[in-house]
Design an enzyme around this catalytic site. Structure first.
Site, short mmCIF file in Angstrom:
data_model
loop_
_atom_site.label_atom_id
_atom_site.label_comp_id
_atom_site.label_asym_id
_atom_site.label_seq_id
_atom_site.Cartn_x
_atom_site.Cartn_y
_atom_site.Cartn_z
N GLY A 421 37.62 48.05 42.02
CA GLY A 421 38.14 46.68 43.01
C GLY A 421 39.18 46.88 43.97
O GLY A 421 39.46 47.11 45.24
N GLU A 473 40.84 44.78 48.18
CA GLU A 473 42.02 44.38 47.85
C GLU A 473 43.66 43.99 48.31
O GLU A 473 44.34 43.41 48.09
CB GLU A 473 42.07 43.86 45.94
CG GLU A 473 40.98 43.67 45.55
CD GLU A 473 41.61 44.02 44.12
OE1 GLU A 473 42.65 43.76 43.64
OE2 GLU A 473 40.06 44.16 43.04
N HIS A 683 45.56 56.63 36.01
CA HIS A 683 47.09 56.10 35.32
C HIS A 683 48.41 57.42 35.70
O HIS A 683 48.85 58.16 35.51
CB HIS A 683 47.49 56.05 34.06
CG HIS A 683 46.63 54.99 34.27
ND1 HIS A 683 45.53 54.63 33.27
CD2 HIS A 683 46.78 53.91 33.83
CE1 HIS A 683 45.23 53.63 33.05
NE2 HIS A 683 46.18 52.51 33.24
N1 GLN Z 1 40.54 44.39 40.44
C1 GLN Z 1 41.60 44.50 40.12
C2 GLN Z 1 42.31 46.34 40.21
O1 GLN Z 1 41.53 46.95 41.19
C3 GLN Z 1 42.05 44.90 38.33
C4 GLN Z 1 43.43 45.52 38.36
C5 GLN Z 1 43.54 45.18 36.59
O2 GLN Z 1 42.26 45.52 36.00
N2 GLN Z 1 44.47 45.14 36.10
O3 GLN Z 1 43.47 46.06 40.97
#
Ligand code: GLN
Ligand code: ZN
Length: 745
Positions: A421, A473, A683
């Site tokens: 996302g 996003e 990460h």
């Molecule tokens: N859609 C969110 C992103 O891609 C999901 C974040 C998450 O899983 N904590 O940042």
């Protein structure tokens, strides 16, 4: 002692602790300045509690990072790799790592949003009181005493410390270290007694989860030994976050500890358990009737009734908080822009202290609680209630039919590629959002900046050759806050910070009334993105459980009911997205596992409403519209069955670090829908080679057929930078293509 609290926020009214620690890390201030800030913050808390009239004042609840880490340092449980450093440098290295030495693991403190540093213990661990007379609990006790305040030092209890630790070698049980650890605790207690401490608090929240016979035996052994010490302060064992196990309470009842703390907020069953073990004759009960974890004012009548109901079962009742107040913001006085209707229902740490004191007075000398004006009530949305009342079965149609319909409608290949996302949040994006908030740019300029970013992200994904695209996003600061700001029934605070871990604090929104969606929340951005490409763009929403887990939620109705209201708002959003031509919609539920009750027997009921809320949100769509969900972990354990019950068409999860194991696990648990095991770990900035991801995909294909396998990273990319993101995604697409070619060729 008549009144007490189990702990207090340590971050300071203006986040002084964050500023000081981060300045220290950046080399802007030295250790002395940091120590001075610490001392000032502690003094403020102690004198504040004294002036408020609390008579059982805790100490050693301060920490430069985390109380579990403090305990590891106290008992010298320092893994070899940190020993070349010392003092604060060693301490922070354990928390955050240094160049080539990774930090200790960090994980959630029970079901809160606080994270602790996990002790690493093995057969070689030799506990000792590392700093002797200078050890932190002793130093803090003396520091308070010098201010004229006699405190009750708080320690993480020995059982909790060991059970929350991680064995450094497989097959090692940390309880094997119990006797050595209790020796060190004995020394601390003796030294505290020598300094004049009257009471010590030992926190044993593990006692509210299911415990084995071996663990209960360990509890008995530990407290028998500590109880027998000839020179020691009085001992208070605090349990919290739920109802204590009857076995555990029986052990405490028989032990020589002088006081036991029970959480009557998260553990209403405690009254019954207390009665079932015959009470705590000759012991003091610290009755946790003021909620330390949520922001609502205490119902004084109810709290006093709870205290009254246990009076006959114990020697004395002390009014207390259910747990440490570190889980709530500091001071409601600062929140001047909150709606008075909402504000009138709230109490933060400072206000909760006043509640404890007032309740203590009412209980001890019948001083009536000042007749408080009628508490304002939650806002009711009749339309939402009526619609929910008439919602019937919220299950989607036949999964095989959906699968076929979506294959045709979306025209996706086997091993379809996508992302979770978010795309990297560049300094420019953050600045644009900040400017918007501060009113420095017009709405139109802001929209333009976001659209430009969306266009860049779409073009990049086209270029990379991904199959299902996202808008990236850029407009979201946080996946819960973004929606909370747009939904009725939620409020935001200006200063409501709580510690999440170390110097990271969050400001959870407050869900105070019926939830409703006044207008679409994401449709504009999603449709703009879709207008730029012929490939499907995936709409992105945060699921009902996560919307609750990362907020302070009203406690005047069951969570399940509130979850359904959030779900209904999401259902409407999904319908709007679908109507606007969005064919794939992802509803993230990273918190699904977090809210899982600590006790086994409560889990089925939780999963039932959690799954129900997800289905309510997602079941209104056509068979051709594909629903995705995402979770940020791979150890499903208790919730593996629930993953299938959500009935999303595609589930993406973390998997790279565990080498795709869960694909087989899910299959074995009967999961038959699409699965996107993360093929690389986001990460770290490392760019994995295509061959590595290819290997992961081939491994996954042993348990799932190619049409149901999705190819994606572990999680969202917002914390990454563009160079590594682009390179990694390019390799990801290459890996998917190679495996696809092999399958057809
Ligand atoms: N859609 C969110 C992103 O891609 C999901 C974040 C998450 O899983 N904590 O940042
Ligand atoms: Zn994630």
């Amino acid at each position: 002692m008549n009144t007490t609290i189990l702990g207090y926020p340590r971050i300071g009214a203006d986040r002084e602790l964050k500023v000081a620690t981060e300045d220290y890390w950046a080399g802007r201030v030295g250790a002395d300045a940091l120590a001075e800030t610490g001392a000032e913050l502690r003094a403020e808390v102690w004198t504040g509690l004294r002036d408020a009239g609390v008579d059982g004042i805790p100490s050693n609840t301060f920490s430069f990072y985390d109380q579990m880490l403090d305990t590891s340092v106290l008992v010298d449980a320092v893994p070899e790799r940190y020993r070349r450093l010392d003092g604060l440098d060693r301490y922070f290295a354990m928390a955050r790592g240094v160049q080539d030495v990774p930090p200790l693991e960090m994980t959630k403190w029970f079901d809160t949003n606080y994270h602790y540093i996990v002790p690493e213990l093995g057969p070689d661990t030799r506990f000792r009181l590392a700093d002797g007379a200078a050890a932190k609990p002793l130093a803090e006790y003396r520091e308070a005493k010098a201010l004229g305040i006699d405190t009750r030092p708080v320690l993480v209890g020995p059982l909790t410390y060991l059970l929350l630790a991680k064995p450094s070698t497989s097959g090692f049980g940390t309880l094997e270290l119990l006797d050595g650890l209790v020796d060190v605790y004995a020394e601390v207690l003796e030294r505290l007694a020598g300094s004049g401490a009257q009471w010590v608090q030992l926190d044993e929240p593990v006692l509210v989860a299911d415990r084995s016979e071996e663990e209960i035996d360990a509890l008995a052994r530990a407290y028998a030994r500590l109880g027998q010490l000839s020179s020691r302060p009085r001992l208070m064992v605090a349990t919290y976050f739920g109802t204590v196990g009857a076995d555990a309470l029986r052990v405490l009842a028989r032990s020589r500890v002088e006081a036991v703390g029970l959480d009557f907020v998260a553990g209403p069953g405690n009254v019954e358990v207390l009665a079932s073990v015959g009470g705590l004759p000759r012991k003091t009960l610290v009755a946790g009737v003021v909620d330390g974890r949520n922001v609502w004012r205490t119902d004084a009548k109810k709290a006093l009734a709870t205290c009254a109901s246990v009076l006959g079962l114990v020697d004395q009742v002390v009014v207390g908080t259910s747990c440490s107040l570190m889980h709530v913001p500091l001071d409601l006085e600062r929140e001047t822009s909150l709606d008075p209707q909402v504000r009138g229902r709230l109490a933060f740490a400072k206000q909760k202290v006043a509640e404890v004191v007032a309740l203590g007075r009412a209980l001890s000398d019948d001083t009536p609680i000042p007749a408080s004006e009628q508490l304002p009530e939650a806002g009711v949305d009749q339309a939402v209630r009526e619609r929910l009342g008439s919602m019937g079965d919220t299950r989607r149609g036949d999964r095989a039919a959906r699968f076929a319909a979506q294959r045709d409608a979306l025209g996706l290949p086997d091993l379809a590629t996508t992302t979770i996302g978010s795309f990297p949040q560049t300094p420019e994006i953050r600045r644009a959002r900040a400017d918007r908030r501060a009113g420095r740019v017009t709405g139109a300029d802001y929209v333009k900046a976001m659209q430009d970013e969306i266009a860049r992200v779409i073009a990049l994904q086209e270029d990379l050759g991904l199959d299902v695209l996202v808008h990236g996003e850029p407009e979201r600061n946080d996946m819960v806050q973004y929606f909370a700001e747009q939904l009725d029934g939620y409020a935001a605070t200006d200063h409501g910070w709580v510690q999440s871990y170390g110097s990271r604090y969050v400001r959870p929104p407050i869900l105070h009334s019926d939830v409703a969606r006044p207008r679409p929340m994401t449709v504009e951005w999603a449709t703009y993105a879709q207008s730029l490409t012929s490939k499907p763009v995936k709409g992105m929403l945060t699921g009902p459980v996560t919307m609750l887990a990362w907020s302070f939620v009203r406690d005047d109705q069951p969570l399940a009911e509130t979850a359904r209201q959030v779900a209904l708002a999401l259902r409407d959003e999904i319908a709007d997205l679908e109507a606007a031509g969005i064919r794939v919609i992802q509803v993230d539920e990273p918190a699904l596992r977090e809210l899982l009750p600590l006790k086994n027997e409560e889990r089925a009921a939780y999963l039932d409403w959690a799954v129900g809320a997800f289905r309510l949100a997602t079941s209104g769509v056509k068979d051709t519209t594909q629903i995705h969900t995402h979770m940020c972990y791979s150890e499903f354990g208790e919730i593996i069955g629930a993953i299938g019950a959500l009935d999303a068409d595609v589930t993406s999860v973390e998997a790279a670090r565990s080498h795709m194991e869960l694909v087989g696990d899910l299959r074995a648990a009967g999961y038959e829908n699409g699965i996107g095991p993360g093929v690389y770990d986001i990460h770290s900035p490392r760019v994995p080679a295509a061959a590595e991801m290819e290997e992961n995909l081939r491994r996954a294909l042993r348990a799932v057929e190619p049409g149901r396998l999705w190819v994606n990273p572990d999680c969202g990319l917002k914390t990454r930078a563009y160079p590594e993101t682009e390179a990694s995604l390019r390799n990801l697409v290459t890996a998917a293509r190679r495996v696809r070619d092999d399958l057809t060729g």
